[in-house]
Design a protein around this motif. Structure first.
Motif, short mmCIF file in Angstrom:
data_model
loop_
_atom_site.label_atom_id
_atom_site.label_comp_id
_atom_site.label_asym_id
_atom_site.label_seq_id
_atom_site.Cartn_x
_atom_site.Cartn_y
_atom_site.Cartn_z
N LEU A 18 0.79 -1.23 0.00
CA LEU A 18 0.00 0.00 0.00
C LEU A 18 0.83 1.28 0.00
N PHE A 19 1.97 1.27 0.67
CA PHE A 19 2.73 2.51 0.86
C PHE A 19 4.10 2.49 0.18
N THR A 20 4.89 1.45 0.44
CA THR A 20 6.26 1.44 -0.07
C THR A 20 6.30 1.32 -1.58
N THR A 21 5.55 0.40 -2.14
CA THR A 21 5.59 0.19 -3.60
C THR A 21 5.21 1.46 -4.38
N PRO A 22 4.10 2.13 -4.04
CA PRO A 22 3.81 3.38 -4.75
C PRO A 22 4.91 4.43 -4.58
#
Length: 158
Positions: free
Chosen positions: A54-58
């Motif tokens: 949810l957070f790191t990949t984007p």
């Protein structure tokens, strides 16, 4: 609001998410791992995988896109030594992070299976966590170095 302000805000926010989520999830996952409590480990690993998705990949995707757009907009030289060093460190960090994503996903699967079946954590889980821990340190230190390079823009070599 102009393009520079929007891009710089997105770049700073994504770097904050990248660093903060990475540090936060690593802290909770590692210290939960050290408890040896299968139920807690299953929860922490599952949530770490979710946070990365949810957070790191984007943020990992946004960083080079906004960075490149800022470079172009500001007329920065792609061959500036500090910028080249930052990009190399970013690639290095990614090379550490990709196996970490797989390792924590596998650790989460193994912990969930151990919890479901009422078993102890298997040896593979502990092996994955040792490698996960070892890969986390160079990635973490590289991100700190990238922050320094972005702020200081030092003349590294000519």
């Amino acid at each position: 609001m102009n393009a520079y302000v929007v891009l710089k805000t997105l770049h700073i926010l994504s770097s904050t998410l990248l660093f903060g989520t990475g540090l936060g999830t690593a802290f909770f996952m590692w210290f939960t791992h050290r408890t040896g409590e299968v139920a807690a480990i299953a929860t922490a690993t599952r949530l770490t995988v979710r946070a990365d998705f949810l957070f790191t990949t984007p943020a990992v995707i946004a960083q080079p896109l906004t960075g490149y757009a800022l470079m172009r907009l500001m007329g920065l030289d792609l061959h500036a030594p500090w910028l080249q060093a930052a990009m190399l460190l970013y690639l290095f960090t990614g090379l550490c992070w990709l196996p970490v994503v797989w390792l924590q996903w596998r650790a989460a699967q193994l912990a969930a299976a151990a919890l479901r079946d009422g078993n102890a954590l298997p040896a593979a889980y502990f092996r994955y966590m040792r490698i996960w821990f070892a890969l986390g340190w160079p990635a973490f230190l590289s991100v700190i170095a990238i922050f320094w390079l972005m702020v200081a823009k030092p003349p590294l070599w000519h």
